[in-house]
Design a protein around this motif. Structure first.
Motif, PDB file in Angstrom:
ATOM      1  N   ARG A  78       8.028  -7.591  38.930  1.00  0.00           N
ATOM      2  CA  ARG A  78       6.666  -7.127  38.658  1.00  0.00           C
ATOM      3  C   ARG A  78       6.608  -6.427  37.299  1.00  0.00           C
ATOM      4  N   HIS A 111       2.957  -0.081  40.805  1.00  0.00           N
ATOM      5  CA  HIS A 111       2.423  -1.439  40.764  1.00  0.00           C
ATOM      6  C   HIS A 111       3.295  -2.379  39.939  1.00  0.00           C
ATOM      7  N   CYS A 112       4.331  -1.828  39.299  1.00  0.00           N
ATOM      8  CA  CYS A 112       5.228  -2.693  38.540  1.00  0.00           C
ATOM      9  C   CYS A 112       6.594  -2.045  38.430  1.00  0.00           C
ATOM     10  N   SER A 152       2.565   4.144  35.490  1.00  0.00           N
ATOM     11  CA  SER A 152       2.694   2.856  36.185  1.00  0.00           C
ATOM     12  C   SER A 152       3.725   2.904  37.306  1.00  0.00           C
ATOM     13  N   PRO A 160      -5.499   1.355  46.074  1.00  0.00           N
ATOM     14  CA  PRO A 160      -4.283   1.995  45.549  1.00  0.00           C
ATOM     15  C   PRO A 160      -4.459   3.514  45.496  1.00  0.00           C
ATOM     16  N   ALA A 218      -0.732   0.002  49.036  1.00  0.00           N
ATOM     17  CA  ALA A 218       0.676  -0.404  48.989  1.00  0.00           C
ATOM     18  C   ALA A 218       1.381  -0.068  50.297  1.00  0.00           C
TER      19      ALA A 218
END
Length: 426
Positions: free
Chosen positions: A360, A331-332, A380, A21, A25
């Motif tokens: 997510r 990531h979310c 995030s 990361p 992604a």
């Protein structure tokens, strides 16, 4: 660390890229976009072994190729069998099709695969010892329209990523009816040149390999070599012209490269490569061609086939070069902010429901105050934050905060999942 003990440092093997990361992604987005495009053409997934019998590649890829003679990772297992980490995908697909009688059904058989392949090459930018590819094979029908569809499909996959700065080069390598005459003419030309001993041996086994030599002195000597396109039979010429005509019809731009030589021996007739000059020396981002006769060589029916491999690593580099890298680094989408341990126990089942809706979700862990929790939420990359404190627990509500605009409102806990879904879709 105990006194006197030595530090041990482990690193990834040389020439093996890693995607962590946030780059991972983007790598994943490139791979999934390529696969999705191919599946939209009616291709089914096939999962191949990571290693095969060495003889499969020696026979299928060609014993005169650099892949077989210099680049394969070959080892013996405990029973003394010679095995090789797969250097390419087509030979393995053919073996699987023959073994499982997949060629007995409806044709063409359309298969796609993805994963790592292994070649012992000198590592440099864009050239790796573990390379990631997405491949496709269409087996069982010799039809110029199928060739054009396969090429168009690969072009569509690249364009779906936003790539534009590449060119499609293609040619015809003929077949068994016209290649012998060309081989004889090419060998006569090559044997008059002052070739070194290894290159002369290559000219004896497969003279086309000499035209693929990257050394400037060899390329200069072979500049006037005979060209396969001048030796095509009427059938092969008609086939190639039909492919070009259909590509014109569907609007796929191309350049005919009469000197193109692919690195594998099994190619016949239509052969192509996608080239991106923004990548320097390692400019090929994908390619393939027709391989009529390969299945029969490997012990199967005399069926034709055409396919390609797209290099995920290099395509990602091309996307970076053009500024069209896909995939979100976040990531979310939803981040939970519990204010206290009791709030955490209230929030956890709500987040589980949201995950169940395919969204997510993450949350802050450990003992953090509101400032630290919202800092974690911002890092995030989430769109929404769900906040639960003493007031929200008492009221049975959750504060839904839009991290893009700063707007927030209270929602009863039973409606949190539906509210989050609607907000994200808006």
């Amino acid at each position: 660390m105990a006194k006197g003990s030595a530090a041990v440092s482990f690193r990834a093997p040389k020439g093996v890229p890693e995607y962590v990361p946030p780059l991972s992604a983007h790598f994943q987005a490139v791979r999934e976009t390529l696969i999705t495009t191919i599946r939209n053409y009616g291709y089914s997934h096939i999962e191949l072994p990571m290693f095969e019998d060495t003889g499969l590649f020696a026979r299928g890829v060609g014993e005169s190729t650099d892949v077989v003679t210099k680049e394969m990772y070959t080892f013996s297992d405990r029973s003394g069998r010679s095995l090789t980490l797969r250097p390419e995908g087509t030979a393995g697909v053919m073996r699987s099709v023959i073994e499982h009688n997949l060629d007995r059904g409806q044709l063409p058989l359309k298969l796609t695969y993805a994963g790592p392949f292994f070649r012992y090459e000198r590592p440099q930018a864009g050239r790796y010892r573990q390379l990631q590819q997405v491949g496709a094979e269409a087996i069982g029908v010799d039809d110029p329209a199928l060739d054009a569809e396969v090429i168009s499909m690969a072009d569509s996959a690249l364009r779906s990523l936003g790539l534009r700065g590449y060119r499609l080069e293609l040619t015809s390598l003929g077949d068994q009816t016209c290649r012998p005459a060309y081989r004889e003419s090419l060998q006569a030309f090559l044997f008059d040149l002052p070739l070194d001993e290894e290159t002369r041996r290559r000219a004896e086994i497969n003279p086309l390999r000499v035209l693929d030599d990257k050394r400037p002195e060899v390329r200069e000597m072979t500049a006037d070599a005979p060209l396969m396109l001048d030796y095509l039979s009427d059938e092969c010429r008609h086939h190639f012209e039909s492919v070009l005509r259909i590509l014109d019809t569907v609007g796929v731009d191309y350049v005919v490269n009469s000197r193109m030589v692919r690195g594998l021996d099994y190619y016949t007739k239509t052969t192509f490569e996608f080239v991106h000059d923004g990548l320097g020396a390692q400019s090929g981002i994908g390619g393939g061609g027709r391989y009529d006769g390969l299945m029969e060589v490997l012990g199967g029916q005399p069926l034709s086939g055409i396919g390609f491999g797209l290099g995920v690593d290099r395509i990602l580099l091309a996307c970076q070069e053009e500024g069209c890298v896909p995939g979100s680094e976040a990531h979310c989408e939803v981040f939970g902010v519990p204010l206290g341990e009791a709030a955490k126990e209230t929030l956890i089942p709500l987040l589980a429901d949201i995950r169940g809706a395919g969204i997510r979700t993450d949350m802050v862990f450990g003992s953090r105050g509101m400032k630290g929790a919202f800092k974690a939420a911002d890092k995030s990359g989430a769109v929404l934050a769900l906040v639960v404190g003493e007031n929200e627990m008492a009221n049975g509500t959750v504060v839904v905060k839009d991290l893009r605009t700063g707007e927030q409102h209270e929602v009863v806990q039973s409606e949190v999942t539906s509210t989050v879904s609607r907000t994200l879709q808006a």
